[in-house]
Design a protein around this motif. Structure first.
Motif, PDB file in Angstrom:
ATOM      1  N   ILE A  16       6.067 -14.292  13.455  1.00 17.58           N
ATOM      2  CA  ILE A  16       6.632 -13.707  14.848  1.00 17.58           C
ATOM      3  C   ILE A  16       8.046 -14.400  15.160  1.00 17.58           C
ATOM      4  O   ILE A  16       8.881 -13.786  15.676  1.00 17.58           O
ATOM      5  N   LEU A  61     -13.472   2.775   0.133  1.00 16.38           N
ATOM      6  CA  LEU A  61     -13.166   1.635  -0.264  1.00 16.38           C
ATOM      7  C   LEU A  61     -11.548   1.105   0.024  1.00 16.38           C
ATOM      8  O   LEU A  61     -11.018   0.600   0.872  1.00 16.38           O
ATOM      9  N   PHE A  62     -11.148   2.178  -0.560  1.00 10.64           N
ATOM     10  CA  PHE A  62      -9.458   2.314  -0.553  1.00 10.64           C
ATOM     11  C   PHE A  62      -8.908   2.419   0.823  1.00 10.64           C
ATOM     12  O   PHE A  62      -7.867   1.786   1.240  1.00 10.64           O
ATOM     13  N   CYS A  86      -6.878  -3.351   6.630  1.00  7.11           N
ATOM     14  CA  CYS A  86      -7.105  -4.749   6.683  1.00  7.11           C
ATOM     15  C   CYS A  86      -6.062  -5.671   7.131  1.00  7.11           C
ATOM     16  O   CYS A  86      -6.313  -6.940   7.214  1.00  7.11           O
ATOM     17  N   ASN A  87      -4.792  -5.199   7.195  1.00  5.60           N
ATOM     18  CA  ASN A  87      -3.846  -6.131   7.648  1.00  5.60           C
ATOM     19  C   ASN A  87      -3.733  -6.538   9.233  1.00  5.60           C
ATOM     20  O   ASN A  87      -3.884  -5.687   9.861  1.00  5.60           O
ATOM     21  N   VAL A 118      -0.326 -22.284  18.819  1.00  9.43           N
ATOM     22  CA  VAL A 118       0.509 -21.994  17.483  1.00  9.43           C
ATOM     23  C   VAL A 118       0.946 -20.662  17.536  1.00  9.43           C
ATOM     24  O   VAL A 118       0.572 -19.789  17.810  1.00  9.43           O
ATOM     25  N   MET A 171      -9.429  -0.624   2.876  1.00  5.28           N
ATOM     26  CA  MET A 171      -8.713  -1.914   2.676  1.00  5.28           C
ATOM     27  C   MET A 171      -7.374  -1.485   3.429  1.00  5.28           C
ATOM     28  O   MET A 171      -6.643  -2.574   3.812  1.00  5.28           O
ATOM     29  N   THR A 172      -6.851  -0.312   3.484  1.00  2.00           N
ATOM     30  CA  THR A 172      -5.512  -0.066   4.150  1.00  2.00           C
ATOM     31  C   THR A 172      -5.454  -0.425   5.566  1.00  2.00           C
ATOM     32  O   THR A 172      -4.433  -0.838   6.025  1.00  2.00           O
ATOM     33  N   LYS A 209      -7.865 -34.606  24.787  1.00  2.00           N
ATOM     34  CA  LYS A 209      -7.726 -33.558  23.700  1.00  2.00           C
ATOM     35  C   LYS A 209      -6.410 -33.348  23.596  1.00  2.00           C
ATOM     36  O   LYS A 209      -5.477 -32.682  24.496  1.00  2.00           O
ATOM     37  N   GLU A 210      -5.890 -32.632  22.230  1.00  2.00           N
ATOM     38  CA  GLU A 210      -4.423 -32.167  22.128  1.00  2.00           C
ATOM     39  C   GLU A 210      -4.819 -30.801  22.242  1.00  2.00           C
ATOM     40  O   GLU A 210      -5.670 -29.955  21.970  1.00  2.00           O
ATOM     41  N   PRO A 212      -0.122 -10.540  13.080  1.00  2.00           N
ATOM     42  CA  PRO A 212      -0.002 -12.085  13.550  1.00  2.00           C
ATOM     43  C   PRO A 212       0.018 -12.286  15.129  1.00  2.00           C
ATOM     44  O   PRO A 212       0.732 -11.483  15.778  1.00  2.00           O
ATOM     45  N   ARG A 213      -0.550 -13.463  15.590  1.00  2.00           N
ATOM     46  CA  ARG A 213      -0.860 -13.576  17.056  1.00  2.00           C
ATOM     47  C   ARG A 213      -0.861 -14.898  17.339  1.00  2.00           C
ATOM     48  O   ARG A 213      -1.054 -15.687  16.657  1.00  2.00           O
ATOM     49  N   ILE A 214      -0.204 -15.217  18.554  1.00  2.00           N
ATOM     50  CA  ILE A 214      -0.214 -16.478  19.281  1.00  2.00           C
ATOM     51  C   ILE A 214      -1.711 -17.021  19.574  1.00  2.00           C
ATOM     52  O   ILE A 214      -2.461 -16.290  20.139  1.00  2.00           O
ATOM     53  N   ALA A 215      -1.906 -18.302  19.011  1.00  2.39           N
ATOM     54  CA  ALA A 215      -3.494 -18.854  19.371  1.00  2.39           C
ATOM     55  C   ALA A 215      -3.305 -20.032  19.943  1.00  2.39           C
ATOM     56  O   ALA A 215      -2.388 -20.740  20.007  1.00  2.39           O
ATOM     57  N   GLN A 216      -4.510 -20.282  20.550  1.00  5.82           N
ATOM     58  CA  GLN A 216      -4.486 -21.826  21.369  1.00  5.82           C
ATOM     59  C   GLN A 216      -5.780 -22.354  20.982  1.00  5.82           C
ATOM     60  O   GLN A 216      -6.829 -21.715  20.849  1.00  5.82           O
ATOM     61  N   TYR A 217      -5.975 -23.498  20.696  1.00  2.00           N
ATOM     62  CA  TYR A 217      -7.194 -24.292  20.442  1.00  2.00           C
ATOM     63  C   TYR A 217      -6.837 -25.781  21.067  1.00  2.00           C
ATOM     64  O   TYR A 217      -5.771 -26.378  21.201  1.00  2.00           O
ATOM     65  N   GLU A 218      -8.164 -26.375  21.153  1.00  5.27           N
ATOM     66  CA  GLU A 218      -7.943 -28.037  21.474  1.00  5.27           C
ATOM     67  C   GLU A 218      -8.534 -28.827  20.280  1.00  5.27           C
ATOM     68  O   GLU A 218      -9.558 -28.123  19.518  1.00  5.27           O
ATOM     69  N   VAL A 219      -7.928 -30.018  19.964  1.00  8.22           N
ATOM     70  CA  VAL A 219      -8.479 -30.928  18.975  1.00  8.22           C
ATOM     71  C   VAL A 219      -8.633 -31.965  19.644  1.00  8.22           C
ATOM     72  O   VAL A 219      -7.813 -32.702  20.627  1.00  8.22           O
ATOM     73  N   PRO A 220      -9.744 -32.972  19.316  1.00  6.14           N
ATOM     74  CA  PRO A 220      -9.857 -34.086  19.678  1.00  6.14           C
ATOM     75  C   PRO A 220      -8.610 -35.067  19.222  1.00  6.14           C
ATOM     76  O   PRO A 220      -8.353 -34.874  17.977  1.00  6.14           O
ATOM     77  N   VAL A 238      -3.197 -27.215  21.600  1.00  8.53           N
ATOM     78  CA  VAL A 238      -2.193 -26.497  20.571  1.00  8.53           C
ATOM     79  C   VAL A 238      -1.980 -25.467  20.740  1.00  8.53           C
ATOM     80  O   VAL A 238      -2.957 -24.556  21.147  1.00  8.53           O
ATOM     81  N   TRP A 260       0.658  -1.346  -0.070  1.00 11.11           N
ATOM     82  CA  TRP A 260       0.078   0.009  -0.144  1.00 11.11           C
ATOM     83  C   TRP A 260       0.850   1.328   0.087  1.00 11.11           C
ATOM     84  O   TRP A 260       0.363   2.180  -0.420  1.00 11.11           O
TER      85      TRP A 260
END
Lengths: 437, 359
Positions: A196, B20-21, B27-28, A191, B24-25, A186-187, B31-39, A189, A78
């Motif tokens: 980063i 719109l222009f 929109c970036n 990420v 859009m600027t 459960k895992e 990045p961040r650290i995420a956490q989730y659980e999966v079976p 995780v 941009w």
């Protein structure tokens, strides 16, 4: 103080050179006056010239940089970008410095504003002008299409062995470090996005069971063999093919290299006890050790780190995008023309399971017959060793109202129809004039 | 008022476009650290492998019992007793053992397999094999444990993990490594006939990234094409096998460096357990022939008991055909099978063309 008398009667010829009064000029509205310079055709020409130069610079830059680095830095940008002088001279002649230049999205955005302003200021809707209007609308759709693709399109892969199920796809252009706790049913995780790891020296977060110091990070690397004598070296990993490997950094794959592959990063990482300098472990992490990177041809020992009695598995892998549905590979067919090794057909028979949408059906995916589901398109892309599985390329290209992948087709159709109308109108006018003469 | 409305109508697209222009600027996403659980996927590990690896003199003896986990659980004690009963004779350099009740010993094939012992009902497929192999490298133990792990779908381990994943024991005074692995039933690695093609990986190990013209040849009857092995050290050009069951001969074509003597000696030492030979002695045994118009050498080697035979053809390579010095054709397998296949091998060699210029 003497007052000056204004003589009554008709104005003298001396004071008004023109005997007829000039018609009063209609005052243009403020917005109109503001838009007029923006709508300037001269600006259009300048912007086009700058765009051509930008494409030229971007092409030269691919001698040293990868295609996606160039696309992101030069074109999907941009602001002002920095163009080094080095790209113009042979690389063995080191030259410092550079100059700023408007990025691709900035130029595209300005062109869009310029075009819209021109329509607001100059163009009138008429049958005669309808061709031009359609051509310009087509161009706008094309520019927006590229913008949407750049912003939202994701290219991923799904790798499945026969009978394997997966409810996630793997981003082809972004990696992540996954810290996995498998001690429970459960895992759990955590990420950390690649961005980063690339940009931070020390990663500290409440979510993390330890601090992570990034000692070294390289955008690209190669998997190299190590002789058996070197198997005890700290960074050497045994492979399932009974050879030993390590990951060595190498320069980015360039856009001009015909054998270029995706860049595969490597990071040397030290895990430290939270908030202290106490070192827990030091490891070299790379997606090379993740089986799908090399189509599961070689598997590597699991990498893990233990802290406070808990073991966390580490996977530096393509970014996973989880889906609300599951795909299972039932069968993979790899047919060749009889008596040759020339492939005739690659085909995956899959089972699509989406409980929420009450879907449970079999689908055949083969060339020109992708599966389109939930905004994603699954194409047959590759396969695993000995035909033991399939690799599907998954493309998501969302638009605003219409799917993003359709936009280039629509824009081209609009431009073609616009050109036909425009030249048709010109031809008819010309013929009419000829006939009148 | 009317004029203002017209102006607005005229300018609306431009304003919307600009908006719109600007939107859009922003929109970036950061990045961040995420956490989730999966079976967790329930892993189906229902195939068990019990093994003992014993080094005796210059050979490594592999005792390997495979079978479904449920059936093998009842046999574990008997396997342990069987392993404890193994004794090696210094004279014959071979082992002997006490067979537990109900186990049925079948003679070996006289080639690779020393003995086969079957146990339980045939449908359970429980089988104990005894195979001696030459101690071929310094890392023989890790390599063989990882080979066993890979066969049943387990990831390889590092040398430092050997102690934690295997047990040491003394069998007949010799150091033995005991292995107990739980994995998946091995899949036949052989691709179906006529279906050989390379999977195009997302990225390949560095040493494997080469292209080049495709060679041509006549495939002898009964030869099954295999996927050529590619690693940083070996990049096979062609790979085939012939034979059935335990009687299998392998045929490979591999470009490699090194001089003729060192390569012939590698075959003698690593594949046949023969002492190394000298240049003069080797030259006496070589026959000359032409392969694709190039002068090449033919060697015919037998193991001491003549159980295994190697037919080898070494073709010096032109510089433009790659950085390797020679192309090595090799057929290795049980001596009688190799003798049977010699005509086919010779025909295959005669039919071979590099494919770069018709020669």
């Amino acid at each position: 103080m003497q007052e000056t008398a204004i003589p009554a009667g008709p104005p003298s010829s001396v004071m008004t050179p023109s005997p007829t009064p000039q018609p009063r000029r209609r005052e243009e509205p403020l917005m109109f006056r503001l838009l007029k310079p923006i709508a300037s055709l001269r600006l259009t020409v300048w912007l086009f010239a700058l765009s051509i130069l930008l494409v030229f610079f971007g092409t030269l830059a691919q001698v040293d940089a990868g295609i996606w680095t160039v696309v992101n830095h030069y074109f999907r940008s941009w602001g002002l970008i920095w163009v080094p002088f080095q790209i113009f001279v042979p690389r063995d002649l080191p030259v410092g410095g550079g100059f700023p230049f408007p990025g691709g999205w900035l130029l595209g955005g300005l062109l869009l504003v310029n075009l819209l302003a021109a329509h607001a200021v100059r163009f009138r809707i008429s049958l005669k002008r309808s061709g031009i209007l359609l051509i310009h609308s087509g161009l706008i759709v094309m520019m927006l299409g590229e913008l949407f693709t750049g912003l939202w399109a994701v290219e991923s892969r799904m790798t499945l062995a026969i009978n394997e199920k997966a409810n996630f796809i793997e981003n082809s252009r972004a990696n992540e470090l996954a810290i996995i706790d498998r001690s429970d049913k459960k895992e759990k995780v955590i990420v950390i996005p690649d961005a980063i790891l690339r940009n931070q020296k020390l990663i500290q977060s409440a979510e993390l069971p330890f601090d992570i110091a990034i000692d070294e990070y390289y955008v690209n690397s190669a998997l190299v063999g190590v002789k058996p004598e070197g198997r005890d070296m700290p960074d050497v990993m045994p492979g399932s093919d009974l050879h030993y490997y390590k990951v060595a950094h190498r320069s980015e794959e360039t856009g001009v290299d015909s054998n270029a592959r995706d860049d595969i990063p490597v990071a040397r990482v030290t895990f430290k006890r939270k908030g202290t300098e106490e070192k827990i472990a030091s490891l070299t992490l790379s997606p090379w050790f993740y089986p799908n990177t090399i189509s599961r041809q070689i598997r590597f020992a699991e990498q893990n780190v233990s802290v406070d009695g808990k073991t966390y598995v580490l996977e530096f892998r393509p970014q996973r995008i989880y889906k609300p549905y599951t795909i299972q590979l039932l069968e993979f067919k790899h047919e060749v023309f009889e008596g040759t090794k020339t492939p005739k057909n690659f085909q995956s028979r899959i089972r699509l399971i989406d409980a929420a949408q009450k879907q449970d059906r079999e689908v055949q995916i083969y060339m020109n017959n992708p599966l389109r589901y939930d905004g994603e398109t699954f194409y047959q892309s590759s396969f695993l060793q000995d035909d033991s599985g399939t690799v599907l390329q998954v493309v998501r290209n969302p638009g605003l109202l219409i799917p993003g992948w359709l936009l280039p087709y629509i824009s081209c159709a609009m431009v073609v129809i616009g050109l036909l109308i425009h030249f048709g109108v010109v031809l008819v006018n010309f013929l009419q004039k000829r006939l009148a003469v | 008022m009317t004029q203002q409305a017209t102006t607005w109508r005229r300018c609306r697209p431009a304003i919307l476009g600009t908006l719109l222009f600007v939107m859009m600027t922003g929109c970036n996403e950061e990045p961040r650290i995420a956490q989730y659980e999966v079976p967790r996927e329930a892993e189906t590990r229902d195939f068990r492998r019990l093994g003992a690896i014993i080094l005796f003199q210059d050979k490594v003896w592999f005792f390997k019992l495979d079978g479904p986990q449920k059936s093998l659980a009842d046999e574990k004690d008997r396997f342990d007793k069987f392993v404890q009963s193994i004794q090696f004779s210094d004279k014959s350099a071979e082992p002997s053992w006490k067979l537990p009740e109900g186990w049925r010993q079948e003679p070996g094939d006289g080639k690779f397999r020393f003995a086969t012992i079957r146990l339980g009902p045939p449908e359970q497929g429980m089988e104990l094999t005894v195979i001696p192999l030459p101690r071929d490298s310094e890392d023989w133990l890790l390599k063989n444990v990882n080979r066993w792990r890979d066969q049943i779908g387990l990831a390889p381990i590092r040398e430092s993990e050997l102690a934690a994943t295997t047990k040491k024991a003394k069998i007949d005074g010799k150091e033995a490594t005991l292995v107990d692995l739980l994995g998946r039933k091995p899949r036949s690695k052989m691709p179906p006939m006529g279906q050989v093609a390379r999977a195009e990986p997302r990225a390949r190990p560095q040493a494997a990234a080469e292209g080049g013209p495709k060679p041509s040849y006549e495939l002898p009857p009964g030869w099954r094409p295999l996927r050529p092995k590619v690693s940083p050290f070996v990049r096979q050009l062609l790979s085939f096998e012939v034979g059935e069951g335990d009687k299998i001969a392998k045929i490979t074509a591999t470009p490699a460096g090194g001089d003729l003597l060192s390569n012939v000696n590698r075959w003698r030492r690593d594949d046949l357990g023969l002492p190394e030979t000298t240049e003069t002695a080797m030259r006496r045994e070589l026959t000359k022939l032409k392969v694709a118009g190039v002068e090449a050498f033919y060697v015919d080697l037998h193991s001491p008991q003549a159980a295994t035979r190697i037919l080898g053809v070494i073709v010096p390579l032109r510089e433009d055909r790659g950085p390797q010095q020679s192309l090595f054709f090799k057929m290795i397998g049980p001596a009688d099978l190799v003798s049977e296949q010699k005509r086919n091998f010779d025909g295959f060699i005669r039919s071979f063309r590099f494919g770069d210029d018709g020669k």
